[in-house]
Design a protein around this motif. Structure first.
Motif, PDB file in Angstrom:
ATOM      1  N   ASP A  22     -48.560 -13.891  20.979  1.00 37.81           N
ATOM      2  CA  ASP A  22     -48.532 -14.847  19.873  1.00 37.81           C
ATOM      3  C   ASP A  22     -49.936 -15.290  19.464  1.00 37.81           C
ATOM      4  OD1 ASP A  22     -49.145 -16.257  22.134  1.00 37.81           O
ATOM      5  OD2 ASP A  22     -47.756 -17.917  21.743  1.00 37.81           O
TER       6      ASP A  22
ATOM      7  N   ARG B   7     -53.354 -15.700  17.507  1.00 33.69           N
ATOM      8  CA  ARG B   7     -53.687 -15.701  16.076  1.00 33.69           C
ATOM      9  C   ARG B   7     -55.151 -15.276  15.921  1.00 33.69           C
ATOM     10  NH1 ARG B   7     -52.542 -21.886  15.575  1.00 33.69           N
ATOM     11  NH2 ARG B   7     -53.815 -21.640  17.457  1.00 33.69           N
TER      12      ARG B   7
ATOM     13  N   ARG C 135     -50.951  -8.335  16.101  1.00 30.53           N
ATOM     14  CA  ARG C 135     -51.237  -9.745  16.294  1.00 30.53           C
ATOM     15  C   ARG C 135     -51.170 -10.479  14.953  1.00 30.53           C
ATOM     16  NH1 ARG C 135     -49.969  -8.378  20.413  1.00 30.53           N
ATOM     17  NH2 ARG C 135     -51.009  -8.573  22.459  1.00 30.53           N
ATOM     18  N   THR C 136     -51.010 -11.779  15.019  1.00 29.01           N
ATOM     19  CA  THR C 136     -50.850 -12.611  13.826  1.00 29.01           C
ATOM     20  C   THR C 136     -52.200 -12.790  13.137  1.00 29.01           C
ATOM     21  OG1 THR C 136     -49.023 -13.786  14.871  1.00 29.01           O
ATOM     22  CG2 THR C 136     -50.073 -14.847  12.984  1.00 29.01           C
TER      23      THR C 136
ATOM     24  N   LYS D  57     -45.921 -12.875  11.112  1.00 31.82           N
ATOM     25  CA  LYS D  57     -47.173 -12.438  11.728  1.00 31.82           C
ATOM     26  C   LYS D  57     -48.333 -12.378  10.739  1.00 31.82           C
ATOM     27  CE  LYS D  57     -45.947  -9.838  15.857  1.00 31.82           C
ATOM     28  NZ  LYS D  57     -46.903 -10.588  16.670  1.00 31.82           N
TER      29      LYS D  57
ATOM     30  N   THR E 133     -52.615  -6.452  12.191  1.00 33.10           N
ATOM     31  CA  THR E 133     -51.166  -6.494  12.429  1.00 33.10           C
ATOM     32  C   THR E 133     -50.595  -5.095  12.659  1.00 33.10           C
ATOM     33  OG1 THR E 133     -50.826  -6.517  10.029  1.00 33.10           O
ATOM     34  CG2 THR E 133     -50.765  -8.627  11.167  1.00 33.10           C
TER      35      THR E 133
END
Length: 751
Positions: free
Chosen positions: A648, A650, A667-668, A81, A662
């Motif tokens: 997922d 980004r 979240r990435t 992540k 994060t």
């Protein structure tokens, strides 16, 4: 002279006063610990149990992963992540000591004994808990450097080093004349604050020095800045680990230690150093500080079995354990930053080897023969070491100095890494910063340093001198390292205030009450001898009474012969009724000054602690009608990302916000505060400061959303010159003809 008699038995009055006095000291010390805890709870009381700022959110996320998955998975954790598309092997790139500490506290203390507490709450309270523990350990450091009676001036050690070279022949003649004669035990001096009694009470002024140190350390802003409740950062635990290591090292050097005692305390100091290495990258400072002190002890002629055993145990145990930490690995034996203490360890082994050879050969007589033997052993050893270095260096075995360490020795903004130079914490400390974080300690700590150097230097207290000078140097280079000054400034200030305070108490209640009945006996004896000597006429050729006494005590140096009449005069003045009255008034005046300045320091620290307790992620603001409101926009934005974007998704943002995205938004991210990949961060800078089309062409392959912070003096617009400068360090076309990228600021490149 009269034959030396055994110390007088303690009276009931002395025992009663000591119990009462120690009770007061314990009560005051408990108050200091309570203050150390409460002063760090401002943020928790104002904003609740919230993790602060940026880095603590990564630390909390890592702690949560350790709690959920266990240590085996933790050390093999590869986090997808972060640092998209690269990822990060967290388990092998993190100092895990704080995370393990939090999990152990929750599992074995909170859940078992105290009815349970959430992991978030444990992490929020930990800085306050460890702040109280650090206060206790700093007080123990102060006690350790003060207890005992083996203190001397730095000049005494220098004279001892030079005497064999300059006065060798005179000393040999003197030794022959005195051969077979008995040496009387030196008489105690009432002016010596380390006078002890036959009864086993904790000694003054060590108690007073420890208490004053605790009173300062519990609230000094230099420590508060990294130990506020909610600030779940490595330094909040690391300062405590550092103080523990330093205390155990000093304890291993206590005067009178047996070899077994030195082994025991040396092993414990090595274990404490292992914990320090597991908690913070600043373990390199701790390792080098003890190594430097070992060198200083050798240069002062203090190398002995005690010092050798203590350092050998510390280095062997500490290094053996530290290399087990994945992020540390073999760097203690490879990194140029850590090879110095390794070299000291080798030198100590060679010194011990020469001593063993000298004993076995039996024909080594005097310092000259021992010196020649050491030259032979060191020459052979250094030749072998040089060959090994020559063979290993081309293979890349030795690691270079890191950019942060280079920044401590070169001018700021010239480390060669604009990413390091862009961080505000890496700026040099200004005089205002010293006063802000130390306040009156700026003036009191140097007095304690002078006391230590010129009057009370021994194996343990000499460490304070090394630590103080090194901490001041590094804090001057990087304002973040002012945190290192917190413990040493507290100890040195405690030495100054505690010793003066102990002297004042002795003047008010009498030396016999504070230091024991033998203090009064030595007072009377000294005064009587002085009076008798002055009333007698000395015949020509007759030996002076002072000289006779000094000779019997084994102290016939010029310094002692000169200072003895002065000491006698001072003691006689102190014991007279007029002298006692004057000294009592002076003592009361000193206590009054201590109270006034102490309360000013107390109020300043409490006021500043409120200013240091802002979580940064939440803050207060005042509306136009004067109403105070809580601004929680940061967390609201992260909650929005968590609730309104795919799992997922980004998020592209400047690296400052990566940990929070994060940790809160789950979240990435493209980059975060680990800053391990300079080129990746430079690419971020190019996207955010380059032309829109060029930035979009790159960003659409990396991210689904872009997060920009605007509004306020520290927003992304204010950071734009740093973003462009970092991008320009890799992509040279970003700032043509403008290497510092000033054109991205509010002023043009010409200022």
């Amino acid at each position: 002279m009269a034959k030396a008699s055994s110390p007088p038995a303690p009276t009931m009055g002395y025992v009663g006063f000591q119990m009462f006095y120690i009770g007061i000291m314990i009560t005051a010390f408990v108050k200091c610990i309570s203050t150390a805890y409460n002063i760090r709870l401002h943020a928790i009381n104002e904003y609740g149990l919230v993790i602060h700022e940026f880095d603590p959110w990564f630390n909390f996320r890592a702690t949560q992963y350790l709690w959920d998955n266990g240590s085996a998975k933790f050390f093999t954790w590869f986090d997808y992540k972060v640092w998209y598309p690269l990822g990060r092997p967290v388990g092998t790139t993190i100092y895990p000591g704080m995370q393990f500490t939090a999990v152990y506290i929750k599992r074995y203390l909170m859940d078992v004994w105290l009815g349970g507490m959430s992991l978030n709450d444990v992490c929020c309270y930990m800085p306050a808990w460890f702040g109280a523990v650090a206060t206790t350990l700093t007080a123990l450091m102060a006690y350790e450097c003060t207890v005992g009676s083996d203190h001397r001036s730095i000049f005494g050690y220098l004279v001892d080093l030079l005497r064999p070279l300059i006065f060798a022949s005179k000393e040999e003649k003197s030794t022959k004349k005195k051969k077979g004669s008995k040496k009387a035990k030196p008489s105690s001096d009432a002016s010596d604050l380390t006078t002890t009694s036959a009864i086993s009470f904790p000694s003054s002024p060590a108690l007073e020095v420890a208490l004053c140190t605790a009173a300062v350390m519990c609230m000094v802003p230099a420590h508060l800045m990294r130990s506020i409740g909610g600030g779940y950062d490595n330094e909040s635990v690391a300062v405590t680990a550092m103080c523990l290591t330093f205390y155990l090292w000093m304890r291993a050097l206590r005067f009178g230690n047996s070899n077994a005692s030195s082994i025991f305390w040396g092993v414990l100091s090595g274990i404490a150093y292992f914990y320090m290495a597991a908690v913070w990258g600043g373990y390199v400072f701790v390792l080098n500080m003890i190594g430097v002190h070992a060198v200083v002890l050798f240069l002062l002629g203090r190398f002995s079995d005690k010092v050798y055993i203590a350092y050998t145990m510390f280095y062997l145990v500490g290094t053996t354990l530290a290399v087990q930490i994945p992020v540390v690995g073999w760097t203690p034996l490879k990194s140029l930053e850590q090879l110095g203490p390794c070299a000291v360890f080798v030198v100590y082994q060679l010194l011990a080897l020469t001593n063993i050879i000298a004993k076995r050969k039996g024909n080594v007589k005097g310092a000259k023969d021992l010196f020649l033997l050491r030259v032979q052993v060191f020459a052979v050893s250094f030749f072998l070491i040089a060959v090994a270095i020559h063979l290993l260096a081309p293979t890349g075995y030795f690691g270079p100095f890191t950019s942060r360490v280079r920044g401590l020795f070169v001018k700021h903004t010239k480390t060669g890494n604009p990413l390091v130079d862009s961080v505000a914490e890496h700026q040099p400390a200004s005089p205002q910063a010293y006063y802000q974080y130390l306040h009156y300690l700026c003036y009191v700590a140097p007095v304690g340093m002078a006391f230590t150097v010129f009057f009370y230097l021994n194996d343990a207290s000499s460490f304070l001198v090394c630590y103080g000078l090194a901490a001041f140097f590094f804090a001057n280079k990087m304002v973040r390292l002012v945190i290192l000054l917190g413990p040493i400034s507290s100890v040195l200030s405690g030495v100054a205030v505690g010793r003066v305070g102990s002297w004042c108490v002795a003047r008010l209640v009498g030396p016999s009450m504070l230091y024991g009945p033998d203090a009064a006996t030595s007072d009377d004896a000294t005064s009587d001898d002085a009076g008798g000597a002055s009333s007698k006429k000395k015949k020509k050729g007759e030996k002076d009474d002072d000289e006779s006494e000094l000779a019997a005590a084994g102290s016939t140096s010029r310094k002692d012969r000169i200072s003895a009449p002065f000491k006698r005069a001072v003691n006689r003045a102190q014991t007279s009724s007029e002298g006692r009255a004057i000294f009592s008034l002076v003592s009361l005046a000193i206590f009054g000054a201590f109270y006034i300045y102490g309360m000013q320091f107390h109020d300043y620290c409490w006021e500043l602690s409120a200013g240091l307790s802002h979580p940064a992620i939440i803050f207060k603001a005042t509306t136009n009608d004067g109403k105070t409101v809580i601004v929680d926009d940061y967390r609201d934005a992260y909650f929005w990302l968590r609730d309104n974007t795919p799992q997922d998704a980004r998020i592209l943002a400047w690296w400052d916000y990566g940990y929070q995205i994060t940790g809160i938004g789950n979240r990435t991210t493209i980059a975060d505060g680990n800053t391990w990949n300079h080129e990746h961060i430079a690419l971020l800078g190019r996207i955010l400061t380059g032309p829109e089309k060029d930035g979009h062409r790159i960003a659409r392959h990396l991210a689904d959303y872009v997060l920009i912070w605007g509004g306020g003096g520290g927003d992304d617009l204010a950071k734009a010159p740093h973003l462009a400068r970092i991008a320009n360090s890799v992509y040279r076309h970003m700032c043509p003809g403008d290497p510092t990228c000033r054109g991205f600021g509010f002023m043009d490149r010409y200022g």
